[in-house]
Scaffold this motif. Structure first.
Motif, PDB file in Angstrom:
ATOM      1  N   LEU A  76      47.022  60.257  65.284  1.00 45.69           N
ATOM      2  CA  LEU A  76      45.686  60.350  64.963  1.00 45.69           C
ATOM      3  C   LEU A  76      45.227  59.266  64.006  1.00 45.69           C
ATOM      4  CD1 LEU A  76      43.145  61.978  65.015  1.00 45.69           C
ATOM      5  CD2 LEU A  76      43.932  63.295  63.013  1.00 45.69           C
ATOM      6  N   ALA A  77      44.168  58.404  64.308  1.00 46.34           N
ATOM      7  CA  ALA A  77      43.915  57.331  63.381  1.00 46.34           C
ATOM      8  C   ALA A  77      42.342  57.489  63.047  1.00 46.34           C
ATOM      9  CB  ALA A  77      44.094  55.949  64.147  1.00 46.34           C
ATOM     10  N   LEU A  78      42.108  56.987  61.929  1.00 48.32           N
ATOM     11  CA  LEU A  78      40.687  56.736  61.274  1.00 48.32           C
ATOM     12  C   LEU A  78      40.332  55.730  61.196  1.00 48.32           C
ATOM     13  CD1 LEU A  78      38.118  58.528  59.854  1.00 48.32           C
ATOM     14  CD2 LEU A  78      39.536  57.866  57.702  1.00 48.32           C
ATOM     15  N   ARG A  79      38.947  55.220  61.510  1.00 50.67           N
ATOM     16  CA  ARG A  79      38.381  53.930  61.608  1.00 50.67           C
ATOM     17  C   ARG A  79      37.053  54.140  61.115  1.00 50.67           C
ATOM     18  NH1 ARG A  79      35.856  50.179  65.511  1.00 50.67           N
ATOM     19  NH2 ARG A  79      36.702  48.319  65.207  1.00 50.67           N
ATOM     20  N   ALA A  80      36.672  52.976  60.147  1.00 49.07           N
ATOM     21  CA  ALA A  80      35.435  53.030  59.782  1.00 49.07           C
ATOM     22  C   ALA A  80      34.876  51.381  59.532  1.00 49.07           C
ATOM     23  CB  ALA A  80      35.146  53.489  58.259  1.00 49.07           C
ATOM     24  N   ARG A  81      33.532  51.175  60.016  1.00 48.42           N
ATOM     25  CA  ARG A  81      32.985  50.281  59.773  1.00 48.42           C
ATOM     26  C   ARG A  81      31.758  50.186  58.749  1.00 48.42           C
ATOM     27  NH1 ARG A  81      31.065  46.577  64.505  1.00 48.42           N
ATOM     28  NH2 ARG A  81      30.079  48.562  65.351  1.00 48.42           N
ATOM     29  N   ARG A  82      31.541  48.982  57.904  1.00 49.00           N
ATOM     30  CA  ARG A  82      30.348  49.042  57.000  1.00 49.00           C
ATOM     31  C   ARG A  82      29.590  47.891  57.369  1.00 49.00           C
ATOM     32  NH1 ARG A  82      26.186  52.023  54.786  1.00 49.00           N
ATOM     33  NH2 ARG A  82      25.741  51.206  52.846  1.00 49.00           N
ATOM     34  N   SER A  91      35.658  46.543  57.679  1.00 48.40           N
ATOM     35  CA  SER A  91      36.400  47.541  58.435  1.00 48.40           C
ATOM     36  C   SER A  91      37.696  48.180  57.647  1.00 48.40           C
ATOM     37  CB  SER A  91      36.891  46.936  59.924  1.00 48.40           C
ATOM     38  OG  SER A  91      38.035  46.286  59.768  1.00 48.40           O
ATOM     39  N   LEU A  92      37.966  49.270  57.724  1.00 47.64           N
ATOM     40  CA  LEU A  92      38.965  50.058  57.253  1.00 47.64           C
ATOM     41  C   LEU A  92      39.689  50.932  58.422  1.00 47.64           C
ATOM     42  CD1 LEU A  92      41.183  51.020  54.987  1.00 47.64           C
ATOM     43  CD2 LEU A  92      39.647  52.578  54.532  1.00 47.64           C
ATOM     44  N   ALA A  93      40.972  50.880  58.681  1.00 51.89           N
ATOM     45  CA  ALA A  93      41.696  51.526  59.778  1.00 51.89           C
ATOM     46  C   ALA A  93      42.900  52.156  59.216  1.00 51.89           C
ATOM     47  CB  ALA A  93      41.759  51.108  61.103  1.00 51.89           C
ATOM     48  N   VAL A  94      43.448  53.380  59.366  1.00 50.17           N
ATOM     49  CA  VAL A  94      44.521  53.945  59.082  1.00 50.17           C
ATOM     50  C   VAL A  94      45.012  55.033  60.036  1.00 50.17           C
ATOM     51  CG1 VAL A  94      43.385  55.476  57.732  1.00 50.17           C
ATOM     52  CG2 VAL A  94      45.872  55.066  57.155  1.00 50.17           C
ATOM     53  N   ASP A  95      46.255  54.866  60.282  1.00 51.00           N
ATOM     54  CA  ASP A  95      47.067  55.767  61.038  1.00 51.00           C
ATOM     55  C   ASP A  95      47.214  56.886  60.382  1.00 51.00           C
ATOM     56  OD1 ASP A  95      46.906  54.247  63.486  1.00 51.00           O
ATOM     57  OD2 ASP A  95      48.780  53.319  63.059  1.00 51.00           O
ATOM     58  N   LEU A  96      46.559  58.073  60.423  1.00 50.63           N
ATOM     59  CA  LEU A  96      46.786  59.075  59.387  1.00 50.63           C
ATOM     60  C   LEU A  96      47.976  59.893  59.892  1.00 50.63           C
ATOM     61  CD1 LEU A  96      43.132  60.470  59.693  1.00 50.63           C
ATOM     62  CD2 LEU A  96      44.131  59.088  57.824  1.00 50.63           C
ATOM     63  N   PRO A 112      57.612  62.757  61.904  1.00 49.81           N
ATOM     64  CA  PRO A 112      56.308  62.340  61.535  1.00 49.81           C
ATOM     65  C   PRO A 112      56.156  61.141  60.736  1.00 49.81           C
ATOM     66  CG  PRO A 112      56.820  64.381  60.528  1.00 49.81           C
ATOM     67  CD  PRO A 112      57.948  63.848  61.326  1.00 49.81           C
ATOM     68  N   SER A 113      55.112  60.717  60.549  1.00 54.25           N
ATOM     69  CA  SER A 113      54.763  59.563  59.653  1.00 54.25           C
ATOM     70  C   SER A 113      53.480  59.045  59.282  1.00 54.25           C
ATOM     71  CB  SER A 113      55.206  58.008  60.026  1.00 54.25           C
ATOM     72  OG  SER A 113      54.792  57.834  61.293  1.00 54.25           O
ATOM     73  N   PHE A 114      52.982  58.316  58.292  1.00 61.39           N
ATOM     74  CA  PHE A 114      51.783  58.154  57.744  1.00 61.39           C
ATOM     75  C   PHE A 114      51.637  56.606  57.688  1.00 61.39           C
ATOM     76  CE2 PHE A 114      49.008  56.830  54.166  1.00 61.39           C
ATOM     77  CZ  PHE A 114      47.953  57.427  54.961  1.00 61.39           C
ATOM     78  N   GLY A 115      50.378  56.038  58.117  1.00 63.35           N
ATOM     79  CA  GLY A 115      50.217  54.733  58.024  1.00 63.35           C
ATOM     80  C   GLY A 115      50.677  53.877  59.279  1.00 63.35           C
ATOM     81  N   PRO A 116      50.439  52.532  58.961  1.00 57.50           N
ATOM     82  CA  PRO A 116      49.791  51.696  58.051  1.00 57.50           C
ATOM     83  C   PRO A 116      48.528  51.596  58.011  1.00 57.50           C
ATOM     84  CG  PRO A 116      50.563  50.278  59.690  1.00 57.50           C
ATOM     85  CD  PRO A 116      51.070  51.591  60.213  1.00 57.50           C
ATOM     86  N   PRO A 117      47.891  51.049  56.978  1.00 57.87           N
ATOM     87  CA  PRO A 117      46.238  50.687  57.256  1.00 57.87           C
ATOM     88  C   PRO A 117      46.059  49.468  57.403  1.00 57.87           C
ATOM     89  CG  PRO A 117      47.115  50.798  54.875  1.00 57.87           C
ATOM     90  CD  PRO A 117      48.048  50.957  55.761  1.00 57.87           C
ATOM     91  N   THR A 118      44.942  48.874  57.991  1.00 58.98           N
ATOM     92  CA  THR A 118      44.354  47.673  57.824  1.00 58.98           C
ATOM     93  C   THR A 118      43.152  47.486  57.487  1.00 58.98           C
ATOM     94  OG1 THR A 118      43.436  47.949  60.308  1.00 58.98           O
ATOM     95  CG2 THR A 118      45.592  46.977  60.061  1.00 58.98           C
TER      96      THR A 118
END
Length: 271
Positions: A76-82, A91-96, A112-118
């Motif tokens: 599950l990943a979160l992605r945001a653009r501004r 942009s910010l993206a992270v594998d939650l 299970p694991s968290f990350g990485p972000p870009t």
């Protein structure tokens, strides 16, 4: 005649999508181990602000081979653009959350694991009534709980483009060069991986669009090789209250990446 647009947010190019237009640029794809948090995925060529969640599943089935190897991965990943200014955006993206099940000759492992972000910066260069072009720089940050004995970071540079062929047809794609760097036991191992994407969108109506194309990624250093050739297809639909939903399916057919199928579901909000 074609010209570079002035820095005025109200003077939106016809090439770039309207607010509720479904054909609004490439969806990030690839499997999580090789393209984490959008790293190496060709981005949009037009500025915008949005937040989205992606649920991705990948299957590798080599049970018929001598090693009886299988790999199922979901994340599950979160992605945001501004948008910043008329032609730039961040942009910010992270594998939650990532969960991987590996069966290697009967020896099963999960975790299970968290990350990485870009994080990334994007700059539009050209915007005309028929075409848009942007360049970008994106960094992969060394925060990944799946890596117990090392870290991975990287830098990616590239460009993306969009061409409006008619009211219903849009072409988009781009070129990128990713440089991931793995550090294990104090030793650094870098790679250079060019990537390319080309796809076409068809919109029977502005709020619904289907697309098909292909993504290519190779390694040119230190060991030249084909990483993946992956046909891709899917659709995107604009919903109420500025929400949108999309599906992306990829089926690698060549390269060292033996993944059989990757399916991603997206739910986003574009204010």
């Amino acid at each position: 005649a074609s010209s570079v647009r002035a820095a005025n947010p109200a003077a939106a190019s016809d090439a770039c999508p309207e607010r509720r237009e479904a054909a609004s640029g490439p969806l990030p794809g690839g499997a999580q181990p090789t393209q984490p948090a959008d790293f190496g995925a060709i981005p949009e060529a037009c500025p915008g602000s949005e937040v989205s969640l992606r649920l991705r599943g990948a299957l590798l089935d080599d049970s018929a081979g001598p090693g009886f190897f299988g790999d199922v991965l979901t994340d599950l990943a979160l992605r945001a653009r501004r948008r910043i200014g008329a032609h730039g955006w961040l942009s910010l993206a992270v594998d939650l959350f990532s969960y991987r099940y590996v069966n290697n000759g009967g020896l099963a492992s999960t975790g299970p694991s968290f990350g990485p972000p870009t994080v990334g910066y994007y700059q539009g260069l050209v915007s005309t009534p028929r075409a848009a072009l942007a360049v970008y720089a994106r960094a992969l940050l060394p925060l990944d709980t799946a890596r117990q004995n090392g870290t991975e970071s990287g830098l990616e540079l590239g460009g993306s483009g969009r061409a409006r062929m008619s009211r219903r047809w849009v072409l988009d794609g781009g070129l990128g060069l990713a440089g991931p760097l793995d550090v294990v036991a104090g030793q650094a191992h870098g790679r250079l991986e060019p990537a390319a994407l080309a796809e076409g969108w068809f919109s029977p109506q502005p709020a619904l669009a289907v697309f098909a194309g292909a993504a290519l990624r190779v390694e040119v250093a230190p060991t030249p090789s084909w990483r993946t050739v992956a046909p891709r297809a899917g659709f995107r639909a604009a919903l109420r209250k500025s929400l949108w939903f999309a599906v992306l399916a990829e089926a690698p057919i060549a390269g060292t990446d033996r993944t059989n199928l990757i399916v991603s579901l997206f739910l986003g909000w574009s204010p």
